[in-house]
Design an enzyme around this catalytic site. Structure first.
Site, short mmCIF file in Angstrom:
data_model
loop_
_atom_site.label_atom_id
_atom_site.label_comp_id
_atom_site.label_asym_id
_atom_site.label_seq_id
_atom_site.Cartn_x
_atom_site.Cartn_y
_atom_site.Cartn_z
N HIS A 69 0.86 -1.19 0.00
CA HIS A 69 0.00 0.00 0.00
C HIS A 69 0.90 1.24 0.00
CE1 HIS A 69 -3.71 -2.29 0.51
NE2 HIS A 69 -2.95 -3.13 1.18
N GLY A 75 -7.10 3.47 7.78
CA GLY A 75 -8.32 4.26 7.83
C GLY A 75 -9.52 3.47 8.32
N THR A 105 -9.12 -1.36 1.63
CA THR A 105 -10.42 -0.97 2.19
C THR A 105 -10.79 0.45 1.78
OG1 THR A 105 -9.63 -2.07 4.17
CG2 THR A 105 -11.77 -1.02 4.31
N HIS A 230 -3.08 -13.42 0.71
CA HIS A 230 -3.33 -13.68 2.14
C HIS A 230 -3.75 -15.14 2.36
CE1 HIS A 230 -3.37 -9.38 2.00
NE2 HIS A 230 -4.65 -9.19 1.86
N ASP A 287 2.25 -6.77 2.13
CA ASP A 287 1.11 -5.97 2.57
C ASP A 287 1.61 -4.70 3.28
OD1 ASP A 287 -1.56 -5.34 2.65
OD2 ASP A 287 -2.13 -6.89 4.09
#
Ligand code: ZN
Length: 390
Positions: A69, A75, A105, A230, A287
């Site tokens: 990311h 968030g 997300t 994942h 991640d």
């Protein structure tokens, strides 16, 4: 050390391409590997040459972190928990020389525009960077209005994801919705030669990979289009993913802590290696920059943490310490990811490839990191920092 030196000679390197090439010498020029050979080349005094004697230590391709990311994720517990953008040295100090950024997300306050801007920022700082369009949800957030045209027209965009399934944060896509988005990625791949994958975030849900299995039974879209990540978060999910790998899907282990419900990343990789499974279909990613929220049974968040690329490097060290050979485990971090992403000049140390490489110390820890022919880490010191790093 002359950082601006246009030509670098690395002598006496035990190169894992990831295949063990034995003791060789390398010449780096113009950001590429222009020579690999047993004979040490003679280079004229007229050239500005930096010579490094690797003294027989391992030299390996830079890692490719295919799930990170880069804008910062998070968030999920209010706006103050939005993770800031990941600075350059968080990647390079972990030996990561190529990143693929994505949205999770939060695909609302963050969008495709902001992720592309961060790709360009990292490129200006010397890293190789790409991204996905979309995020957790449907309809996918895009730049041009469709996933297909984003991949076809926007150079850094190589696929779509991370679309969430089997997760309470997912848009709960139906089979038809999944097929539609997979078909766009697949057709964009045919048109461009890019990866054209649908990178799928798997949550904790019991449904696991059932939607992908249905998709494979229903439509003609090739298995390589579906790329679940994942997969080690639950043991049953991992077993399902191993079966999918047999059917031709690339599957991705995440370097996060799983507790007892899943397989810790190093254990997951070793389990995979121990089975009769296609060894070229497994990858690992960090991640990094993403938040790692923990939820109770009612879906309330109980704890927040966030991840970094170094967790992937720790797994690499752990495997080597456990006695796994370099040739067996290195592809998960390098060549397998390059093959999935269709990065022709990445993930391998071969003649003409990008000069993304790591020189290890005798304890097999990262000592020097080169990205596109430039040193970023030298003698474990970060010598190239991002614009806003201290
Ligand atoms: Zn995810």
């Amino acid at each position: 050390m002359n950082q601006a030196s246009p030509i670098i000679l690395i002598k006496n390197a035990t190169v894992y391409s990831p295949k063990n090439l034995g003791l060789v010498h390398l010449v780096i020029a113009g950001g590429k590997v222009v020579y690999i050979g047993k004979k040490c080349p003679s280079l004229g005094d007229e050239l500005a040459i930096q010579t490094i004697d690797a003294q027989g230590q391992a030299v390996i391709p830079g890692f490719i972190d295919g799930h990170t990311h880069i804008t910062g994720g998070g968030g999920e517990a209010g706006f103050s928990t939005r993770v800031p953008p990941v600075p350059l040295s968080q990647f390079t100090r972990a030996g990561v020389t190529t990143v693929v950024g994505l949205l999770g997300t939060d695909d609302l306050t963050r969008n495709t525009e902001s992720i592309i801007a961060q790709v360009y920022a990292l490129r200006e700082e010397g890293l190789s960077a790409y991204c996905y369009t979309g995020g957790y949800h449907l309809p996918p957030t895009t730049l041009t209005g469709s996933v297909k045209s984003d991949i076809v027209f926007i150079e850094p965009i190589i696929g779509v994801g991370e679309l969430a399934i089997s997760d309470h944060r997912s848009s709960q896509p139906t089979l038809n919705e999944l097929l539609k988005i997979a078909s766009e990625a697949h057709v964009a791949r045919l048109m461009t030669g890019k990866a054209g994958i649908l990178h799928l975030h798997l949550g904790d849900g019991e449904r696991g990979l059932s939607l992908i299995r249905e998709a494979l039974c229903t439509a003609e879209i090739p298995a390589r289009t579906y790329n679940p990540t994942h997969i080690n978060r639950r043991k049953a999910l991992f077993d399902e993913a191993c079966d999918l790998a047999k059917q031709g899907c690339w599957v991705d282990v995440t370097a996060f802590e799983t507790g007892d419900v899943g397989y810790e990343p190093a254990e997951a990789l070793m389990r995979y290696m121990g089975q009769d499974l296609p060894q070229d279909k497994l990858t690992i990613s960090s991640d990094g920059g993403g938040c790692l929220p923990c939820f109770d049974q009612h879906g309330h968040m109980t704890k927040m943490d966030f991840a970094s690329s170094s967790s992937m490097t720790d797994v690499f060290y752990q495997l080597l310490d456990e006695g796994v050979t370099m040739e067996a485990c290195l592809p998960f971090f390098t060549s397998n990811v390059a093959d999935l992403m269709n990065f022709k000049k990445k993930g391998r140390l071969t003649l003409g490839c990008d000069a993304d490489l790591l020189i290890l110390d005798p304890k097999m820890r990262i000592k020097h990191v080169m990205a596109q022919g430039q040193w970023h880490v030298f003698d474990t010191q970060i010598i190239k920092k991002g614009s806003f790093e201290e």
